[in-house]
Design a protein around this motif. Sequence first.
Motif, mmCIF file in Angstrom:
data_model
loop_
_atom_site.group_PDB
_atom_site.id
_atom_site.type_symbol
_atom_site.label_atom_id
_atom_site.label_comp_id
_atom_site.label_asym_id
_atom_site.label_seq_id
_atom_site.Cartn_x
_atom_site.Cartn_y
_atom_site.Cartn_z
ATOM 1 N N PHE A 65 1.186 7.520 17.953
ATOM 2 C CA PHE A 65 0.910 6.089 18.001
ATOM 3 C C PHE A 65 0.797 5.545 16.596
ATOM 4 O O PHE A 65 0.567 6.269 15.635
ATOM 5 N N GLY A 66 0.984 4.241 16.480
ATOM 6 C CA GLY A 66 0.898 3.576 15.189
ATOM 7 C C GLY A 66 -0.344 2.717 15.107
ATOM 8 O O GLY A 66 -0.774 2.136 16.101
ATOM 9 N N ILE A 67 -0.924 2.680 13.936
ATOM 10 C CA ILE A 67 -2.051 1.791 13.663
ATOM 11 C C ILE A 67 -1.868 1.199 12.279
ATOM 12 O O ILE A 67 -1.075 1.689 11.479
ATOM 13 N N GLU A 68 -2.606 0.147 12.022
ATOM 14 C CA GLU A 68 -2.739 -0.358 10.666
ATOM 15 C C GLU A 68 -4.150 -0.017 10.235
ATOM 16 O O GLU A 68 -5.104 -0.275 10.963
ATOM 17 N N ARG A 69 -4.275 0.619 9.074
ATOM 18 C CA ARG A 69 -5.583 1.055 8.585
ATOM 19 C C ARG A 69 -5.775 0.552 7.169
ATOM 20 O O ARG A 69 -4.870 0.617 6.342
ATOM 21 N N ASN A 70 -6.970 0.052 6.907
ATOM 22 C CA ASN A 70 -7.309 -0.376 5.562
ATOM 23 C C ASN A 70 -7.774 0.871 4.805
ATOM 24 O O ASN A 70 -8.770 1.488 5.173
ATOM 25 N N THR A 71 -7.068 1.236 3.761
ATOM 26 C CA THR A 71 -7.384 2.460 3.030
ATOM 27 C C THR A 71 -8.647 2.335 2.185
ATOM 28 O O THR A 71 -9.151 3.338 1.692
ATOM 29 N N VAL A 72 -9.173 1.133 2.047
ATOM 30 C CA VAL A 72 -10.398 0.933 1.276
ATOM 31 C C VAL A 72 -11.633 1.217 2.127
ATOM 32 O O VAL A 72 -12.533 1.946 1.722
ATOM 33 N N ASP A 73 -11.675 0.658 3.344
ATOM 34 C CA ASP A 73 -12.877 0.808 4.178
ATOM 35 C C ASP A 73 -12.614 1.459 5.539
ATOM 36 O O ASP A 73 -13.511 1.543 6.370
ATOM 37 N N ASN A 74 -11.388 1.924 5.807
ATOM 38 C CA ASN A 74 -10.976 2.579 7.050
ATOM 39 C C ASN A 74 -11.046 1.671 8.271
ATOM 40 O O ASN A 74 -11.050 2.154 9.401
ATOM 41 N N ALA A 75 -11.095 0.352 8.098
ATOM 42 C CA ALA A 75 -11.016 -0.555 9.238
ATOM 43 C C ALA A 75 -9.642 -0.375 9.865
ATOM 44 O O ALA A 75 -8.662 -0.059 9.186
ATOM 45 N N GLN A 76 -9.556 -0.543 11.199
ATOM 46 C CA GLN A 76 -8.309 -0.289 11.905
ATOM 47 C C GLN A 76 -7.972 -1.421 12.855
ATOM 48 O O GLN A 76 -8.845 -2.124 13.329
ATOM 49 N N ARG A 77 -6.675 -1.541 13.131
ATOM 50 C CA ARG A 77 -6.190 -2.422 14.176
ATOM 51 C C ARG A 77 -4.890 -1.831 14.674
ATOM 52 O O ARG A 77 -4.189 -1.122 13.928
ATOM 53 N N PRO A 78 -4.519 -2.086 15.945
ATOM 54 C CA PRO A 78 -3.245 -1.564 16.444
ATOM 55 C C PRO A 78 -2.093 -2.085 15.595
ATOM 56 O O PRO A 78 -2.146 -3.203 15.092
ATOM 57 N N ALA A 79 -1.068 -1.288 15.436
ATOM 58 C CA ALA A 79 0.084 -1.695 14.622
ATOM 59 C C ALA A 79 0.697 -2.962 15.193
ATOM 60 O O ALA A 79 0.844 -3.117 16.390
ATOM 61 N N GLY A 80 1.012 -3.889 14.319
ATOM 62 C CA GLY A 80 1.627 -5.143 14.724
ATOM 63 C C GLY A 80 0.640 -6.260 15.004
ATOM 64 O O GLY A 80 1.021 -7.385 15.217
#
Length: 83
Positions: A65-80
């Motif tokens: 699966f794909g996600i978008e992750r903030n590499t600074v604070d590890n916040a996540q949201r589904p890709a797109g």
Amino acid sequence: MMLLTCPNCGARNVSEFRYVGEAKSRPDPETATPEQWRRYLYFHRNPAGWIKETWYHGSGCRRYFGIERNTVDNAQRPAGVTS
């Protein structure tokens, strides 16, 4: 401990997953040059901020699966999904 949210199983410990890599387009095997393959395989942006990633849930649903992750604070949201 970092939690990763699988779209099928919900939030789980990151140890259940395998990081596949930054989501990017694969070169066409028929026309790609060796330089294009090197860039695809070995060069990564590694930015500070939001990045699209692919993960594999090996200890759960066994799906990619794909996600978008903030590499600074590890916040996540589904890709797109944008906020």
